[in-house]
Design an enzyme around this catalytic site. Structure first.
Site, mmCIF file in Angstrom:
data_model
loop_
_atom_site.group_PDB
_atom_site.id
_atom_site.type_symbol
_atom_site.label_atom_id
_atom_site.label_comp_id
_atom_site.label_asym_id
_atom_site.label_seq_id
_atom_site.Cartn_x
_atom_site.Cartn_y
_atom_site.Cartn_z
ATOM 1 C CE LYS A 218 -2.018 2.872 2.936
ATOM 2 N NZ LYS A 218 -2.126 4.108 2.145
ATOM 3 N N GLY A 270 6.833 4.678 8.295
ATOM 4 C CA GLY A 270 5.957 5.838 8.468
ATOM 5 C C GLY A 270 6.142 6.425 9.847
ATOM 6 N N GLY A 275 3.052 3.406 13.695
ATOM 7 C CA GLY A 275 3.876 2.225 13.967
ATOM 8 C C GLY A 275 3.494 1.570 15.283
ATOM 9 C CD GLU A 292 12.802 3.862 8.168
ATOM 10 O OE1 GLU A 292 12.807 4.695 9.100
ATOM 11 O OE2 GLU A 292 12.780 4.173 6.981
ATOM 12 C CB CYS A 326 12.695 8.788 8.438
ATOM 13 S SG CYS A 326 13.533 7.708 7.273
ATOM 14 C CD GLU A 423 10.013 12.265 11.810
ATOM 15 O OE1 GLU A 423 8.903 11.810 12.135
ATOM 16 O OE2 GLU A 423 10.814 11.668 11.094
HETATM 17 P P1 NAP Z 1 1.755 7.701 8.465
HETATM 18 O O1 NAP Z 1 0.424 8.242 8.776
HETATM 19 O O2 NAP Z 1 2.427 6.836 9.453
HETATM 20 O O3 NAP Z 1 1.649 6.945 7.052
HETATM 21 C C1 NAP Z 1 2.540 5.947 6.566
HETATM 22 C C2 NAP Z 1 1.732 4.918 5.797
HETATM 23 O O4 NAP Z 1 0.825 4.238 6.691
HETATM 24 C C3 NAP Z 1 0.847 5.515 4.720
HETATM 25 O O5 NAP Z 1 0.733 4.622 3.651
HETATM 26 C C4 NAP Z 1 -0.466 5.655 5.453
HETATM 27 O O6 NAP Z 1 -1.570 5.785 4.595
HETATM 28 C C5 NAP Z 1 -0.510 4.384 6.244
HETATM 29 N N1 NAP Z 1 -1.387 4.401 7.414
HETATM 30 C C6 NAP Z 1 -1.932 5.471 8.059
HETATM 31 N N2 NAP Z 1 -2.665 5.053 9.103
HETATM 32 C C7 NAP Z 1 -2.584 3.702 9.137
HETATM 33 C C8 NAP Z 1 -3.114 2.688 9.995
HETATM 34 N N3 NAP Z 1 -3.870 2.995 11.053
HETATM 35 N N4 NAP Z 1 -2.824 1.408 9.736
HETATM 36 C C9 NAP Z 1 -2.044 1.081 8.695
HETATM 37 N N5 NAP Z 1 -1.520 1.986 7.843
HETATM 38 C C10 NAP Z 1 -1.772 3.284 8.061
HETATM 39 O O7 NAP Z 1 2.685 8.863 8.102
HETATM 40 P P2 NAP Z 1 2.267 10.149 7.276
HETATM 41 O O8 NAP Z 1 0.883 10.613 7.558
HETATM 42 O O9 NAP Z 1 2.575 9.858 5.860
HETATM 43 O O10 NAP Z 1 3.244 11.180 7.893
HETATM 44 C C11 NAP Z 1 3.098 11.526 9.247
HETATM 45 C C12 NAP Z 1 4.425 11.621 9.869
HETATM 46 O O11 NAP Z 1 5.135 10.375 9.774
HETATM 47 C C13 NAP Z 1 5.334 12.571 9.157
HETATM 48 O O12 NAP Z 1 5.042 13.879 9.439
HETATM 49 C C14 NAP Z 1 6.651 12.108 9.692
HETATM 50 O O13 NAP Z 1 6.809 12.614 10.981
HETATM 51 C C15 NAP Z 1 6.502 10.623 9.720
HETATM 52 N N6 NAP Z 1 7.044 9.982 8.515
HETATM 53 C C16 NAP Z 1 8.126 9.184 8.682
HETATM 54 C C17 NAP Z 1 8.667 8.569 7.578
HETATM 55 C C18 NAP Z 1 9.848 7.686 7.679
HETATM 56 O O14 NAP Z 1 10.413 7.352 6.634
HETATM 57 N N7 NAP Z 1 10.254 7.238 8.846
HETATM 58 C C19 NAP Z 1 8.098 8.784 6.337
HETATM 59 C C20 NAP Z 1 6.962 9.589 6.221
HETATM 60 C C21 NAP Z 1 6.444 10.161 7.332
HETATM 61 P P3 NAP Z 1 -2.015 7.255 4.121
HETATM 62 O O15 NAP Z 1 -0.825 7.905 3.525
HETATM 63 O O16 NAP Z 1 -3.036 7.030 3.126
HETATM 64 O O17 NAP Z 1 -2.479 7.957 5.351
#
Ligand code: NAP
Ligand code: MG
Length: 513
Positions: A218, A270, A275, A292, A326, A423
């Protein structure tokens, strides 16, 4: 909430001639700024040959199929706010079909295929990615906002390299873990973020496939397009139906993967918040898990470091990819006696960074991925100002439409400020000082995260001493953000667990007996 120009005395604006507080100087008295004296002509990458479909469907069992929900969501270009296309929204039924297809492909084809045959498919996919690299780079830039410089010169070559690297492992698993028998796990559910859409897909898919697993992937809601173009490459490579399935949608689609009972492994990249939710949802089930998550990396500059080189590394470490990284070096610890020099050089350097059209080859900083992310950056910057830190921000001419944030850094930051702890995931750096190596180590480790760190010093012995005490998965010395498919990457503490890349990256997709 302030957006581009927080109106406060704690803000200094630096011009392209490195002048601070240009706002307060009457225009007639002001030296002509760098940008006013001369500027680059626009150098846009051609995008008129890109064929976006009106609608993108789900990729299940080797075919593009409409979502059972009948629902689609818009995918927009964050640099223009224009709608690019519509993407299918997968519900539980779609995820179930994808898992069933993956299970069937696992049982009947992929797990039975000799490793050298699996490797051939991966090599073919890698070569097709290379052939289509330019088109994929443009799409990645249009959909996600990252600069074409990065998507073309860094992301895409690295995506292909990752498939090449794991293609090479597919028939050598018995040598990777001598004396042990390596077996695939089954069906892997893989959920990725928006900051490096294709690269995160490659990090997940390539090792899983090399080891003989099948996948349900996904992508993030805001950056799904390139994953679906990758699906076309899988078709072209003749990858057997169901070996990779791509289900697009929002967080609920990810949740349906996590909670599906016939999945053997979840790999997630994410936010730490999601996580943690996934860790509790998979606890007590048969599912293996790797996470991660976020980071708040420390870059440490000692007074014996080559300062110009260090400043370049710091700039690359935090402003690369708009800070949507990240492992971004988002905290900078400077030894006290070189603090004024480092700050002056940082100030001068950020004033030369170009923020603008991500498709322009001259742009250094592209668009923020989404309005939600821009709001998050602004909220954290406001908190820094409210808590008493001073903001230095480049005077960038930001386009009227789209989501933008100028390169910025804070001084006067204390360890308790939110900008030192949370972050920001944007082009904003928090600068702090230290006196002794012990203090630098203690302050760098004072975070719930542990993904990466950087050390800048002329002394090799100091590097060894420091890196062994930094609690971070990756520590770069006199460089930053350097990656290679053969080196493992992953975190400690709230940055997650499990490694991606290298021989270590095979382990999460195997059982060893
Ligand atoms: P996120 O909400 O954790 O999203 C990561 C992935 O998980 C996306 O595909 C997201 O879908 C999906 N997701 C969201 N809620 C979920 C759930 N309850 N169960 C399973 N999957 C789910 O991260 P984000 O909204 O993209 O970004 C939020 C914050 O995460 C950023 O501001 C940053 O702090 C951090 N981040 C970290 C990394 C890294 O590489 N470590 C990368 C990106 C972001 P949707 O995108 O459709 O919501
Ligand atoms: Mg988009």
């Amino acid at each position: 909430m302030s957006r581009r120009k927080p109106s406060t005395s704690q803000l200094a604006i630096v011009d392209r001639n490195g002048e601070a507080d240009g706002r307060q100087i009457a225009k007639k008295d002001r030296k002509l700024s760098f940008g006013e004296r001369w500027t680059y002509a626009p150098a846009p990458e051609a995008s008129n040959y890109i064929k976006l479909r009106d609608r993108y469907q789900l990729f299940i069992n080797g075919r593009f199929v409409a979502p059972k929900s009948g629902e689609y969501f818009d995918s927009i270009n964050p640099a223009t706010e224009e709608k690019l296309t519509e993407i299918g929204s997968a519900n539980e039924k779609d995820v179930d079909l994808a898992v069933k297809a993956a299970r069937r492909a696992y049982k009947t084809v992929w797990s039975k295929m000799p490793g050298r045959e699996r490797g051939k498919y991966l090599f073919r996919i890698a070569r097709l990615i290379q052939e289509k690299a330019r088109e994929l780079a443009v799409l990645e830039t249009m959909d996600g906002g990252k600069t074409i410089k990065e998507s073309r010169e860094i992301a895409l070559p690295f995506v292909a390299a990752h498939f090449f690297y794991y293609a090479g492992w597919a028939d050598k698993l018995e040598y990777a873990f001598p004396g042990r028998k390596a077996r695939p796990l089954g069906v892997a559910g893989q959920i990725i973020p928006w900051n490096f859409p294709l690269l995160m897909a490659a990090w997940k898919l390539a090792p899983a496939l090399a080891c003989g697993n099948t996948c349900v992937l996904k992508p993030a809601e805001t950056t799904s397009i390139t994953a679906l173009h990758l699906a076309e490459i899988f078709q072209e490579a003749g990858l057997p139906d169901g070996v990779v399935n791509i289900v697009t949608g929002a967080g609920e689609t990810g949740g349906a993967i996590v909670n599906h009972s016939d999945i053997d492994k979840i790999a997630f990249t994410g936010s730490t918040e999601v996580g943690k939710r996934i860790a509790s949802a998979t606890a007590g089930t048969k599912k293996k898990l790797t996470l991660e998550l976020g980071g708040k990396a420390a870059n440490i500059i000692f007074d014996d470091a080559p300062i110009d080189q260090a400043v370049e590394g710091i700039i690359a470490g935090i402003y690369f990819n708009q800070g949507h990284v990240c492992c971004a070096g988002s905290r900078l610890f400077v030894q006290e006696n070189v603090f004024p020099t480092v700050i002056r050089k940082l100030r001068d350097r950020i004033s030369t960074l170009r923020v603008g059209d991500p498709l322009d080859k001259n742009s250094d900083i592209g668009a923020i991925n989404s309005r939600a992310q821009l709001d998050k950056i602004c909220e954290l910057v406001d908190s820094g100002l409210k808590q008493g830190a001073q903001l230095v921000q480049a005077r960038a001419r930001l386009p009227a439409r789209g989501y933008w944030y100028p390169p910025s850094f804070f001084t006067g930051v204390t360890a308790s400020h939110r900008i030192a702890q949370e972050e920001i995931f944007g082009p904003v750096l928090s600068v702090m000082t230290f006196r002794t190596p012990e203090e630098a180590i203690a302050r760098a480790n004072n975070t719930p995260y542990g993904l990466s760190a950087g050390v800048w010093t002329d002394k090799g012995s100091k590097i060894f001493k420091i890196v062994n005490q930094l609690r971070a998965g990756v520590v770069w010395a006199n460089t930053y953000n350097k990656f290679d498919p053969s080196s493992p990457f992953g975190g400690y503490k709230e940055s997650g667990f499990g490694r991606e890349g290298g021989r270590h990256g095979l382990l999460p997709y195997l059982t060893l007996s």
